[in-house]
Design an enzyme around this catalytic site. Structure first.
Site, PDB file in Angstrom:
ATOM      1  CG  HIS A  43      96.483  63.837 -57.486  1.00 48.25           C
ATOM      2  ND1 HIS A  43      96.133  64.667 -56.451  1.00 48.25           N
ATOM      3  CD2 HIS A  43      96.100  64.128 -58.724  1.00 48.25           C
ATOM      4  CE1 HIS A  43      95.107  65.566 -56.599  1.00 48.25           C
ATOM      5  NE2 HIS A  43      95.041  65.154 -58.057  1.00 48.25           N
ATOM      6  CG  HIS A  48      95.506  66.867 -63.114  1.00 48.39           C
ATOM      7  ND1 HIS A  48      94.596  67.565 -63.311  1.00 48.39           N
ATOM      8  CD2 HIS A  48      95.823  66.492 -61.761  1.00 48.39           C
ATOM      9  CE1 HIS A  48      93.930  67.837 -62.120  1.00 48.39           C
ATOM     10  NE2 HIS A  48      94.615  67.322 -61.367  1.00 48.39           N
ATOM     11  CG  ASP A  76      92.347  64.757 -60.761  1.00 50.50           C
ATOM     12  OD1 ASP A  76      93.227  64.634 -60.129  1.00 50.50           O
ATOM     13  OD2 ASP A  76      91.156  65.390 -60.900  1.00 50.50           O
ATOM     14  CG  HIS A  89      88.090  67.535 -53.553  1.00 48.36           C
ATOM     15  ND1 HIS A  89      89.150  68.242 -53.765  1.00 48.36           N
ATOM     16  CD2 HIS A  89      87.656  66.971 -54.949  1.00 48.36           C
ATOM     17  CE1 HIS A  89      89.453  68.341 -55.176  1.00 48.36           C
ATOM     18  NE2 HIS A  89      88.564  67.331 -55.696  1.00 48.36           N
TER      19      HIS A  89
END
Length: 598
Positions: free
Chosen positions: A143, A141, A366, A326
């Site tokens: 990015h 995971h 993440d 987000h």
């Protein structure tokens, strides 16, 4: 017969069968299950030692010669303590042509019986005595935001990433997606210059044809993310394409429950295998009950590391972190409510217990989007320490022997993520035939700071001293790049993972890539039973009012050494007879300030 004390033997050759060693400053111990070397015939390099011409080193065999099954290695790691999902044991490790070629006894077969691998003229030696060796870790995971994550990953023991993204664009700050051929190509070309194995996920929202063309472009899988829309239709179509192309699908589900609730998401999967990111939900997913996905056999549940382990600081750091990741506005009440809905102490507390039960199978980061790529390994062992401290030994473990718990936790960031993404035939464990991606640890630094990281047999990063010093141990001793990160050595010691159809369509030549491309495979034939040491499917329910996560009594059995009846007395019982999974937050963590003050 000559006799030697265990203490003297371990000082000379490393510990052997029946001995135990502590992992860092945790409360975890591993006990050596077997020793594949030969007492009195140990391979040792150095002045006056055994690996010399006419002794343990063979002077006549050429690189391609064989004597029985034994052949000359490129590199032999001597007397290594291997810590792997397959076992905790001592052996010599032979590496040839970038792969693990032999595990057993090294030496000169002309002089010694039982030699599995030959130390010859063409062989380099790494002294493994007193060190622990694990497979290079995987982070599934990631990015793809900036290239500097790669040395940080390596320094944390990670040698393979499954990533997605386009750099510092807002879509990538939130979602692990390389959308379309241009961005898949861009990511693979960038990975060509980075000393790490990588595969890239494409966007999983859309009709079949535009999804399919991303797989043809070389994406190794698909990512469904709520920020692009995690609807039932998107889930169904992504899985339909994945079934046709044998790639993995990862999902970040619908926090706001806009397109349906968790049961609708499960129904849209139609029993097809899917990798569920941050299953607890703080990283995203149906609020408040996405954690219930641990009970389904077709879902491969994972955690991201900001909530691992649950500590007194966990809740406080998450709100601002979530707002940034987000693209939320703190001045908009709905955005604040969205963030608040994802941070629940009850499910975060339960997450640690579910890992310890083997119900959450995978650890990941993440990275830069609510997670830390350099802490996948560290936080796994901090969580294992916390669980032992609060709940005692795992079933089958004993004093100075936490082998079952250790195998469970090492599998979470090695073999299980490899299985989930169809690359376990290449990486994820120390087994013959796999890429020689290996991490060495001094026991006192285990889980915090590796001694060196080997990529396909060549050291990529290593603890090293002042380059102008007279010996390699002069301060400042820090992790530094090694020759495996330079020139053609870089591209020959890492690989990129792509779809089979992309490889067959000639993307290596079209994109002018130098790294070897390996196809992902068997992504669609697996399920949770495929997860090593982590295949439990407890009947978990999350109370929508209290957020308590509770399981049945029989889910508590065969977990710990303490009887389930004793454990049940310590847990809160719900009105419908379930037991709430709860634990106190950790106030002091191992592998923390003691190792990272400087």
């Amino acid at each position: 017969m000559f006799k030697i004390s265990r203490k003297n033997y371990s000082d000379l050759y490393g510990i052997t069968t029946g001995d135990s060693v502590r992992l860092g400053d945790t409360n975890l111990w591993v006990k050596v299950e077997k020793d594949l070397t030969t007492y009195g015939e140990e391979s040792v390099f150095g002045g006056g030692k055994t690996l010399r011409e006419g002794m343990g080193m063979n002077s006549t065999m050429k690189l391609d010669d064989k004597l029985g099954n034994a052949e000359v290695m490129d590199l032999v790691i001597t007397n290594a303590l291997i810590l792997d999902y397959t076992g905790i044991y001592k052996a010599d490790i032979g590496i040839k042509n970038g792969k693990i070629a032999s595990i057993g006894k090294s030496g000169n077969p002309h002089l010694t019986d039982g030699v599995d691998m030959v130390v010859g003229i063409s062989t380099e030696v790494s002294a493994g005595e007193g060190k622990i060796y694990t497979a290079g870790g995987l982070d599934t995971h990631v990015h793809w935001l900036e290239p500097e994550i790669v040395p940080v990953a390596l320094d944390g023991g990670i040698t393979t990433v499954i990533a997605g993204g386009t750099g510092m664009n807002d879509g990538t700050k939130a979602t692990t997606v390389s959308p379309g051929k241009f961005w898949v190509k861009s990511a693979l070309q960038a990975a060509d210059g980075l000393p790490i194995n990588a595969g890239f996920l494409a966007k999983g929202q859309g009709m079949e044809d535009p999804i399919f063309e991303q797989i043809v472009a070389g994406a190794c899988g698909l990512k469904i993310h709520e920020d692009w829309g995690a609807t039932g239709n998107a889930i169904d179509l992504a899985l339909t394409v994945a079934e046709k192309t044998d790639v993995a699908v990862a999902i970040h589900t619908d926090t706001l429950n806009e397109a349906g609730f968790v049961e609708h998401t499960i129904a849209a999967m139609k029993g097809r295998t899917i990798h569920a990111y941050h299953t607890e939900g703080a990283g995203g997913g149906h609020a408040p009950d996405i954690l219930e996905s641990v009970k389904y056999a077709h879902i491969l549940p994972a955690s991201t590391n900001p909530t691992i382990p649950y500590t007194v600081n966990t809740i406080a750091e998450h709100l601002d972190m979530l707002m940034v990741c987000h693209h939320l506005n703190p001045k908009v009440p709905e955005d604040v409510a969205f963030a608040d809905s994802r941070i629940r102490s009850q499910t975060i507390a339960a997450e640690d217990l579910l890992h310890d039960m083997g119900a959450i199978s995978i650890m990941s980061s993440d990275t830069l989007a609510m997670g830390r790529i350099g802490e996948v390994v560290t936080r796994s062992w901090q969580m294992a320490h916390k669980m032992k401290a609060q709940f005692g030994a795992l079933k089958g473990d004993s004093e100075f022997n936490d082998n079952n718990r250790v195998k469970r936790y090492v599998a979470k960031y090695t073999i299980n993520p490899a299985i989930a993404h169809g690359i376990d035939s290449y990486v994820g464990s120390i087994e013959v035939g796999k890429l020689a991606d290996i991490v060495a640890w001094e026991p006192k630094f285990f889980g915090a700071k590796p001694y060196y990281v080997v990529k396909m047999g060549v050291i990529a990063r290593c603890v090293a001293g002042d380059p102008n010093a007279s010996i390699p141990t002069c301060e400042p001793v820090i992790m530094r790049d090694q020759f495996g990160t330079y020139g053609r050595s870089l591209t020959s010691t890492s690989v990129s993972f792509v779809s089979k159809i992309g490889l067959e369509n000639g993307i290596k030549e079209e994109y002018k890539l130098e790294k070897e491309l390996l196809p992902v495979k068997n992504c669609r034939s697996i399920n949770k039973k495929s997860m090593k040491w982590n295949s439990a499917t407890p009947n978990l329910e999350v109370d929508p009012q209290t957020f308590d996560a509770a399981v049945d009594y029989n889910d508590l059995e065969n977990w710990l050494e303490q009887p389930a009846a004793e454990l049940a007395k310590k847990l809160k019982k719900t009105a419908n007879g379930k037991y709430v999974l709860d634990a106190e937050p950790l106030t002091e963590a191992p592998l923390a300030q003691r190792y990272f003050l400087f």
